[in-house]
Design a protein around this motif. Sequence first.
Motif, mmCIF file in Angstrom:
data_model
loop_
_atom_site.group_PDB
_atom_site.id
_atom_site.type_symbol
_atom_site.label_atom_id
_atom_site.label_comp_id
_atom_site.label_asym_id
_atom_site.label_seq_id
_atom_site.Cartn_x
_atom_site.Cartn_y
_atom_site.Cartn_z
ATOM 1 N N LEU A 144 16.737 -9.258 -9.551
ATOM 2 C CA LEU A 144 16.380 -7.891 -10.308
ATOM 3 C C LEU A 144 16.905 -6.738 -9.446
ATOM 4 C CD1 LEU A 144 12.836 -8.296 -11.570
ATOM 5 C CD2 LEU A 144 14.861 -7.788 -12.766
ATOM 6 N N PHE A 145 16.571 -6.720 -8.087
ATOM 7 C CA PHE A 145 17.174 -5.889 -7.300
ATOM 8 C C PHE A 145 18.768 -5.716 -7.218
ATOM 9 C CE2 PHE A 145 14.212 -3.439 -4.737
ATOM 10 C CZ PHE A 145 12.831 -4.095 -5.000
ATOM 11 N N ARG A 146 19.317 -6.928 -7.158
ATOM 12 C CA ARG A 146 20.686 -7.007 -7.220
ATOM 13 C C ARG A 146 21.214 -6.481 -8.414
ATOM 14 N NH1 ARG A 146 23.673 -13.033 -6.908
ATOM 15 N NH2 ARG A 146 25.787 -12.585 -7.350
ATOM 16 N N SER A 147 20.758 -6.614 -9.597
ATOM 17 C CA SER A 147 21.109 -6.051 -10.811
ATOM 18 C C SER A 147 20.965 -4.704 -11.029
ATOM 19 C CB SER A 147 20.566 -6.617 -11.903
ATOM 20 O OG SER A 147 20.969 -6.199 -13.331
ATOM 21 N N VAL A 148 19.948 -4.157 -10.395
ATOM 22 C CA VAL A 148 19.967 -2.577 -10.183
ATOM 23 C C VAL A 148 20.780 -2.106 -9.220
ATOM 24 C CG1 VAL A 148 18.603 -0.945 -9.279
ATOM 25 C CG2 VAL A 148 17.473 -2.615 -10.503
ATOM 26 N N PHE A 149 21.489 -2.765 -8.249
ATOM 27 C CA PHE A 149 22.602 -2.161 -7.338
ATOM 28 C C PHE A 149 23.643 -2.158 -8.282
ATOM 29 C CE2 PHE A 149 25.799 -3.400 -4.349
ATOM 30 C CZ PHE A 149 25.857 -2.313 -3.666
ATOM 31 N N PHE A 150 24.169 -3.173 -8.779
ATOM 32 C CA PHE A 150 25.311 -3.238 -9.523
ATOM 33 C C PHE A 150 25.270 -2.384 -10.496
ATOM 34 C CE2 PHE A 150 25.690 -7.317 -7.259
ATOM 35 C CZ PHE A 150 26.987 -7.038 -6.845
ATOM 36 N N THR A 151 24.308 -2.297 -11.321
ATOM 37 C CA THR A 151 24.039 -1.344 -12.596
ATOM 38 C C THR A 151 24.433 0.248 -12.154
ATOM 39 O OG1 THR A 151 22.784 -2.811 -13.733
ATOM 40 C CG2 THR A 151 22.743 -0.593 -14.366
ATOM 41 N N SER A 152 23.824 0.436 -10.960
ATOM 42 C CA SER A 152 23.900 1.749 -10.377
ATOM 43 C C SER A 152 25.382 1.961 -9.951
ATOM 44 C CB SER A 152 23.084 2.108 -8.982
ATOM 45 O OG SER A 152 23.661 1.350 -7.946
ATOM 46 N N ARG A 153 26.169 1.069 -9.544
ATOM 47 C CA ARG A 153 27.459 1.308 -9.357
ATOM 48 C C ARG A 153 28.414 1.721 -10.497
ATOM 49 N NH1 ARG A 153 29.456 -2.912 -4.690
ATOM 50 N NH2 ARG A 153 30.310 -1.119 -3.667
ATOM 51 N N THR A 154 28.006 0.771 -11.562
ATOM 52 C CA THR A 154 28.625 1.131 -13.083
ATOM 53 C C THR A 154 28.359 2.331 -13.389
ATOM 54 O OG1 THR A 154 28.246 -1.066 -13.418
ATOM 55 C CG2 THR A 154 28.797 0.261 -15.426
ATOM 56 N N TRP A 155 26.805 2.798 -13.044
ATOM 57 C CA TRP A 155 26.478 4.231 -13.566
ATOM 58 C C TRP A 155 27.349 5.273 -12.772
ATOM 59 C CZ3 TRP A 155 24.677 8.451 -10.814
ATOM 60 C CH2 TRP A 155 24.147 9.313 -11.411
ATOM 61 N N HIS A 156 27.575 5.160 -11.600
ATOM 62 C CA HIS A 156 28.459 6.105 -11.114
ATOM 63 C C HIS A 156 29.773 6.208 -11.506
ATOM 64 C CE1 HIS A 156 25.894 7.468 -8.099
ATOM 65 N NE2 HIS A 156 25.496 6.044 -7.426
ATOM 66 N N ARG A 157 30.656 5.150 -11.908
ATOM 67 C CA ARG A 157 31.708 5.138 -12.475
ATOM 68 C C ARG A 157 31.802 5.841 -13.733
ATOM 69 N NH1 ARG A 157 32.230 -0.050 -9.944
ATOM 70 N NH2 ARG A 157 31.403 -1.035 -11.934
ATOM 71 N N SER A 158 30.667 5.349 -14.583
ATOM 72 C CA SER A 158 30.805 5.984 -15.848
ATOM 73 C C SER A 158 30.592 7.225 -16.172
ATOM 74 C CB SER A 158 29.580 5.184 -16.853
ATOM 75 O OG SER A 158 29.716 3.903 -16.868
ATOM 76 N N THR A 159 29.572 7.818 -14.946
ATOM 77 C CA THR A 159 29.277 9.413 -14.750
ATOM 78 C C THR A 159 30.636 10.135 -14.462
ATOM 79 O OG1 THR A 159 27.166 8.969 -14.219
ATOM 80 C CG2 THR A 159 27.917 11.089 -13.682
ATOM 81 N N ARG A 160 31.534 9.673 -13.654
ATOM 82 C CA ARG A 160 32.508 10.263 -13.360
ATOM 83 C C ARG A 160 33.587 10.310 -14.387
ATOM 84 N NH1 ARG A 160 31.931 7.523 -8.346
ATOM 85 N NH2 ARG A 160 33.392 5.816 -8.968
ATOM 86 N N ARG A 161 33.590 9.164 -15.241
ATOM 87 C CA ARG A 161 34.458 9.261 -16.583
ATOM 88 C C ARG A 161 33.909 10.201 -17.417
ATOM 89 N NH1 ARG A 161 34.562 3.238 -15.697
ATOM 90 N NH2 ARG A 161 32.999 3.305 -17.565
#
Lengths: 269, 155
Positions: free
Chosen positions: B59-76
């Motif tokens: 679960l922690f691992r998924s939160v970490f990778f989801t947050s990275r996707t979130w950062h990329r999506s926010t920039r786009r």
Amino acid sequence: VNDAELDDRIRQLIAKVVEDAPASPPFPFNPSVDGVGHGPRYVTLPQAVFDIDSGRRRRWWIAAAAAAVVVVALAASLMAGRSDPSPTIDTPPGISPALKDACGNDLSAVMSRVTGLDVATGSIRWTTLVPAARNLVTESPGEIRAVADYETGNDTVIVVASGQVVTTAPRQPTPQMGVDVNSGSLLYGDQVIPPAVTVNGTTIQTNQTTGIEPDKVIVQGQDQAGHVVWRTVLEGDSARTGVGRPVAFGDTVVVSVTSGIPPCSHEIG
Amino acid sequence: VSGGLVDDEAIYAGCVRDLVGFATSLVGPDDAADVVSEAVISVMSAAVWTDAANKRSLLFRSVFFTSRTWHRSTRRRRARQVHAVGIDSVELRPQESSEVTDALAALSDQQRAVIFLTYWSDLDPVAIAEMLDTSEGSVRKQLARARSKLREVLR
């Protein structure tokens, strides 16, 4: 700052972060629902299921399995005479094949996916792809209105029960379509379509996670206590995706997801 | 299916506060709950979830990778907003400046994660490396760099 002091400062920093953290979101699945075809694991078609370790091959397999389950369930339902088919959408008169927005963008190719979901479980009952210009789902007393023709401003009415489409009086001025950049909601003219509707005590909301994936739409049902009882993920086909207000018709809630809306500086306000 | 979900809910209930705190350190308080929900849906829908030995870690691992996707999506998304309506039409919430935000802003995603898991979850570099799908050496290096940056910011 020596090492011990630095460690203390960092622990205080993290403690402050945790202190500022928002309330915990409710568990996003509904444990009370049994069986394939119910619950968010099985109804999110076409959900983007990503498998951290297995990658694309697993995703393909899950999507194929989910599609097979839906096909089998639909066939069984038809054979049992209890079908709940998607509404037939006819082309209303007077709609030009060449639709353009205020910026001159060609809208004739913009499509919307309209999905009917079970109000109680969130399971997908039907889904259909229609031209976006005929698919801005809004609500009026006693009926479901969908649509606006860009050129004529005509509204069109989808009557889900009989599966017919009829046109109503023109609306002026001609509305424009867009996406509210803050909420992800569809704009009808300059009006944001409210993202929630309540049916039999269940409040259905759309687009809860616009900050994460702009092309993903989450539809969720909440009970009167505010607990999430189901959650269904719908995917758009492009980054410029917007979602219309969920509209209830009996125990079916209809959600319209429109993708590929061309940018237009006049679309907001 | 039902029993599995009940078990999953118990696991979720046992660590959701830490997950939200972890997400807050990665993306800030405004989006932390959404990131956690997204991460939980994704990982519990994945095949790896059923047989995972350490689901809390997953679960922690998924939160970490989801947050990275979130950062990329926010920039786009912000780039699209500027392109679509112009910067003047995009209403952005002003970011409050504080010691906490300044300190976190100085760190990379991985450094934030390593700092949180080290100082809040009390995990050693081996456990963190397994959780974040990286090497122990990388964790130690990121921890040293994060401490160095925070030493400057918190001075």
